[in-house]
Write an enzyme that holds these catalytic residues in place. Structure first.
Site, PDB file in Angstrom:
ATOM      1  N   ASP A  63     -18.933  50.081   2.006  1.00 44.09           N
ATOM      2  CA  ASP A  63     -18.638  51.357   2.655  1.00 44.09           C
ATOM      3  C   ASP A  63     -19.713  51.653   3.702  1.00 44.09           C
ATOM      4  O   ASP A  63     -20.231  50.730   4.337  1.00 44.09           O
ATOM      5  CB  ASP A  63     -18.554  52.470   1.607  1.00 44.09           C
ATOM      6  CG  ASP A  63     -17.514  53.517   1.986  1.00 44.09           C
ATOM      7  OD1 ASP A  63     -17.867  54.446   2.730  1.00 44.09           O
ATOM      8  OD2 ASP A  63     -16.353  53.388   1.545  1.00 44.09           O
ATOM      9  N   HIS A  72     -19.788  59.188   3.519  1.00 46.92           N
ATOM     10  CA  HIS A  72     -18.567  58.700   2.876  1.00 46.92           C
ATOM     11  C   HIS A  72     -18.905  57.803   1.679  1.00 46.92           C
ATOM     12  O   HIS A  72     -18.374  57.984   0.576  1.00 46.92           O
ATOM     13  CB  HIS A  72     -17.749  57.925   3.911  1.00 46.92           C
ATOM     14  CG  HIS A  72     -16.395  57.492   3.460  1.00 46.92           C
ATOM     15  ND1 HIS A  72     -16.095  56.173   3.188  1.00 46.92           N
ATOM     16  CD2 HIS A  72     -15.256  58.194   3.258  1.00 46.92           C
ATOM     17  CE1 HIS A  72     -14.816  56.086   2.843  1.00 46.92           C
ATOM     18  NE2 HIS A  72     -14.277  57.293   2.882  1.00 46.92           N
ATOM     19  N   SER A  98      -9.317  57.621   0.114  1.00 46.49           N
ATOM     20  CA  SER A  98     -10.589  56.967  -0.207  1.00 46.49           C
ATOM     21  C   SER A  98     -11.099  57.389  -1.571  1.00 46.49           C
ATOM     22  O   SER A  98     -11.623  56.581  -2.343  1.00 46.49           O
ATOM     23  CB  SER A  98     -11.661  57.326   0.833  1.00 46.49           C
ATOM     24  OG  SER A  98     -11.531  56.567   1.994  1.00 46.49           O
TER      25      SER A  98
END
Length: 337
Positions: free
Chosen positions: A107, A140, A291
């Site tokens: 990620d 994120h 996600s």
């Protein structure tokens, strides 16, 4: 990152991916080649179209693909999945014992946070795996790491930064990272990114890299596309593709991808987790997207993997016929945060 759009797919201009067996056939379009970790990036001569070259090589039975750009998936034009919102601090259930389970997280990286302060896996984290400091998707990876930690508190994370602060990463870099993981494969792999391909066919080198992780359960997001168009790598038959449902866990979240290629679903709306300690955020945020539904499924698999092999457990859950399913979204994993 420089990219161009091809029918809602995004590619790096002037580049294709191949393996060594395809280099000779691609030579008449080749300006330069860079090779690493089993992937050759062919930089094409000016005027050569990556999609046309790929199609010609595939017609010869060769492995080739444009260098697709894949994206982290909280982004959507409007709706709750557009950005994170500041949230109050929440507690973390601590595991009484560590397991041997390792969860791979590819990620934006993971930032420092009280939830994993002093943990062995964070102490081993290299500076290159730190979360991006700036960009529309900075934080994120840290958010996903928190969800995984809450669901499987005894597991260790193996963190690799493959997306930049805007949530973008090219297929070449991702495939190379996956190939390197074969040396120490995780039990579960969380891929909260993806994209369409120029021809809606599976990207062969990305497929090969995931297949090479023989004993790993790979979990990937179905995308925030509000579409049934296959989203890769989630649509691969050997990947657990995850869609998002709303907070009621009864209906598809309006932004979520869906279709017969989706295997599972979990809540994606307004989840709270760890985040960057910056600006209006004090280390916590609420965010929505496929996600994060993906992280809930990956975390559930990781927690079960402490008791039995991950592949056996997820196969039984998906194929038993005893668990609740939602049409075009697959088996529901109820949120247990």
């Amino acid at each position: 990152m420089e990219m161009q759009s091809v029918g809602e797919a995004y590619i790096r201009p002037g580049q294709i991916l191949t393996d060594r067996t395809s280099l000779a056939a691609a030579s008449r379009w080749t300006q330069a080649v860079s090779e690493a970790d089993g992937v050759c990036v062919v930089h094409l001569t000016p005027g050569a179209d990556p999609c046309e070259v790929t199609a010609e090589l595939r017609d010869q039975g060769l492995r080739a693909s444009p260098n697709h750009v894949l994206r982290g998936q909280p982004l959507f034009f409007g709706g709750p999945a557009s950005r994170p919102f500041p949230a109050e601090p929440i507690g973390l259930r601590r595991s009484r014992s560590r397991s041997d389970v390792v969860v791979g997280l590819l990620d934006t990286g993971v930032a420092k946070h009280p939830w994993w302060s002093g943990s062995d896996w964070y102490a081993r984290l290299s500076p290159e795996a730190a979360d991006a400091a700036e960009g529309s998707q900075a934080g994120h990876g840290t958010f996903i790491a928190g969800l995984l930690t809450r669901l499987a508190p005894g597991a260790a994370l193996s963190v690799h930064r493959v997306l930049d602060g805007d949530g973008l990463g090219d297929e070449a870099s991702i495939v190379r990272t996956l190939n390197r993981l074969r040396e120490h494969p995780p039990h579960v792999l969380n891929l909260s990114f993806g994209g369409h391909t120029f021809d809606d066919r599976p990207p062969p080198l990305l497929s090969d890299a995931i297949v090479g992780l023989t004993n790993t359960v790979t979990v990937a997001c179905a995308g925030n596309t509000a579409s049934d168009r296959p989203f890769w790598p989630a649509a691969l038959p050997f990947v657990v593709g995850v869609a998002a449902v709303d907070a009621t866990e009864r209906h598809r979240a309006p932004y979520s991808g869906y279709g017969t290629w989706v295997d599972a679903c979990a809540r994606g709306d307004w989840l709270t987790s760890s985040y960057l300690d910056t600006g209006e955020y004090g280390g916590y945020a609420a965010w929505s997207g496929t996600s994060f539904a993906t992280a809930l499924v990956a975390g559930a698999i990781a927690e079960a993997a402490a008791r039995e092999p991950a592949k056996e457990w997820i196969r039984r859950v998906l194929d038993s016929g005893k668990t609740r399913e939602i049409a075009d979204l697959g088996v529901l994993f109820p949120a247990s945060l």
